[in-house]
Design a protein around this motif. Structure first.
Motif, short mmCIF file in Angstrom:
data_model
loop_
_atom_site.label_atom_id
_atom_site.label_comp_id
_atom_site.label_asym_id
_atom_site.label_seq_id
_atom_site.Cartn_x
_atom_site.Cartn_y
_atom_site.Cartn_z
N ALA A 53 70.86 -74.66 -10.43
CA ALA A 53 70.49 -75.98 -10.91
C ALA A 53 71.61 -76.67 -11.68
CB ALA A 53 69.25 -75.89 -11.79
N ASP A 55 75.39 -78.11 -12.66
CA ASP A 55 76.34 -78.88 -11.84
C ASP A 55 77.68 -78.18 -11.70
OD1 ASP A 55 77.32 -79.17 -14.39
OD2 ASP A 55 77.07 -81.35 -14.48
N GLY A 133 73.73 -77.92 -8.47
CA GLY A 133 72.83 -79.05 -8.63
C GLY A 133 71.58 -78.95 -7.78
N ARG A 135 67.82 -77.21 -7.87
CA ARG A 135 66.81 -76.48 -8.63
C ARG A 135 65.76 -75.94 -7.66
NH1 ARG A 135 65.79 -80.05 -11.83
NH2 ARG A 135 66.86 -79.27 -13.69
N ARG A 153 67.50 -81.54 -5.36
CA ARG A 153 68.77 -81.87 -6.02
C ARG A 153 68.47 -82.45 -7.39
NH1 ARG A 153 73.66 -82.87 -2.49
NH2 ARG A 153 73.12 -81.99 -0.45
N THR A 154 69.14 -81.92 -8.39
CA THR A 154 68.86 -82.35 -9.76
C THR A 154 69.26 -83.81 -9.99
OG1 THR A 154 70.99 -81.43 -10.46
CG2 THR A 154 69.05 -80.03 -10.69
#
Length: 458
Positions: A53, A55, A133, A135, A153-154
């Motif tokens: 999760a 970056d 990125g 989760r 995608r976060t």
């Protein structure tokens, strides 16, 4: 459910299920997940992808205190103990960054913590199997026995999925808070976020640190030199610094060689075969073997206290055998009232502090994304993951679900040990591929754990 709804769900499942099947999806890219990714990278016959999760790679950013070192030698990097020739070794990183000779002349086996973090980021930048990125929201089993890992995608919320034969969990741990502060309103700081709060803590009239291990000691040492003028000759006027630990003393980590042999496959075999109650007892007793303080830091703290008391006593208190049993935040005065209990004396006292730092360690994360698998995930009587010796948590016996650093209660002190990570990764790779890609040493120590079997010794 009606036949129409069943058909609609089947159609929706088919639409979100990729055709391509990976051999492995790793969830979590800390040092252990990153090490597994580095060791699988050269394998043409193993199709792997790793998701996280975050970056990008970050290793304990809240504790990157200047000059702090890791507590294991550089050989305990991501790959060397499995493959000393790997291009992802710490020595390869030093060569690539022009620091190999400087490291050699330094004559220390222990890299700086910031240096180890930079090394891991250097490795991560070279791997094309990492997906940052993302989760993970669910892991489900498909009709053909493969597993579906779903994520979002976060940054955008966009859905993504990978189909795989194996899943390896490396999601790590999360800050552990004592019962005394659960639900407490107030600016409590866990050591995981120390650097973000350091300036505020330096300006506070009083700070209390709670904890027993390396992080507590590093924070105490870092704040000990605090002055308002930026000098480091004596603590600032009116600044009180306390350190509270439940331990009977400020104990150092034990580095004697026969004790270090407990971080071995042989001892892990022995520990895993013990009854659960015995493992629990040993786990409590052995914490000092890997959660203590480096001896050099203990001595440095004493030397600093000696130096700073040259001009008179310091406003600092070190309390052992003392537990934080209650805490209250007074917003009007911006202070905590702490209730401290001394274990030996059985007495309690109240103490006020403007800032509270908890260096109380970490606990395994409980991933909700495994819930769709239901009973497929093996659990013990306490609801924890029931991790088999080969790191599998697959109740079906198929070995499709495996873990890294979620097995301290079943495997003992090798679970969080950086030096044992490459051995564990090698074992997991062998389970997935069905062959010994990296030599998995079976005999590494001089001791025998348990009693020898065979003919009677005479």
């Amino acid at each position: 459910m009606t036949a129409a709804r069943t058909a609609d769900r089947a159609q929706a499942d088919a639409a979100r299920t990729p055709d391509h099947v990976h051999d492995l999806v790793g969830i979590g890219i800390g040092p252990f997940g990153l090490g597994l990714a580095a060791l699988t990278d050269p394998l043409d016959d193993l199709d792997a992808v790793f998701v996280d999760a975050a970056d990008g790679f970050r290793w304990h950013p809240g504790m990157m205190i200047e000059g702090a070192t890791i507590q294991v030698p550089f050989l305990a990097d991501l790959v060397t103990m499995a493959d000393p020739t790997s291009r992802f070794s710490f020595l390869a990183f030093l060569k690539a960054t022009g620091r190999l000779y400087a490291f050699y002349i330094r004559e220390s086996f222990y890299p700086l913590r910031a240096e180890y973090d930079a090394y891991c980021r250097w490795v991560a930048d070279q791997l094309d199997t990492l997906r940052w990125g993302r989760r993970v929201t669910a892991v489900t089993e498909l009709d053909d026995g493969t597993l579906l890992v779903e994520a979002e995608r976060t940054a955008t919320g966009e859905r993504e999925a990978w189909r795989t034969r194996h899943v390896v969990l490396g999601i790590g741990t999360e800050p552990r808070l004592p019962d005394a502060v659960r639900g407490l309103e107030g600016p409590v700081v866990h050591s995981a976020g120390y650097l973000r709060e350091r300036e505020r803590l330096r300006d506070a009239d009083s700070v209390t640190i709670v904890g027993s291990g390396q992080s507590a000691a590093e924070i105490y040492r870092d704040l000990l030199d605090t002055t308002r003028g930026g000098a480091a000759s004596a603590p600032q006027t009116g600044h009180r610094l306390d350190w509270v630990t439940r331990s009977p003393r400020f104990f150092p980590m034990e580095y004697t060689k026969l004790t270090l042999e407990l971080t071995s496959p042989e001892y892990t075999d022995h520990f895993h075969a013990l009854p659960a109650d015995e493992r629990e007892r040993l786990g409590r007793e052995q914490r000092s073997l890997y959660k203590g303080i480096s001896g050099e830091l203990v001595d440095d703290i004493h030397e600093t206290l000696y130096r700073l008391t040259l001009d008179g006593p310091l406003d600092t208190t070190l309390l052992t055998e003392t537990e934080l049993v209650a805490a209250e935040w007074h917003a009007d005065r911006e202070v905590f009232t702490l209730t401290l209990r001394h274990a030996q004396l059985g007495t309690t006292t109240l103490r006020e502090t403007a800032a509270l730092v908890l260096a109380t360690g970490y606990a395994p994360r409980v991933p909700g994304f495994l819930d769709p698998l239901g009973d497929r995930v093996a659990r013990d009587g306490r609801g924890r993951l029931a991790v088999a010796r080969d790191y599998s948590i697959d109740a079906s016996g198929a070995g499709r679900l495996l873990v890294m650093n979620a097995e301290e209660h079943t495997h003992g002190l090798t679970a969080p040990d950086l030096g044992f990570a490459a051995w564990r990764a090698s074992s997991i790779i062998e389970s997935i591929t069905g062959r010994e890609v990296y030599a998995v040493e079976r005999r590494t120590v001089f001791q025998t754990f348990g009693l020898p079997t065979g003919e009677v010794a005479r």
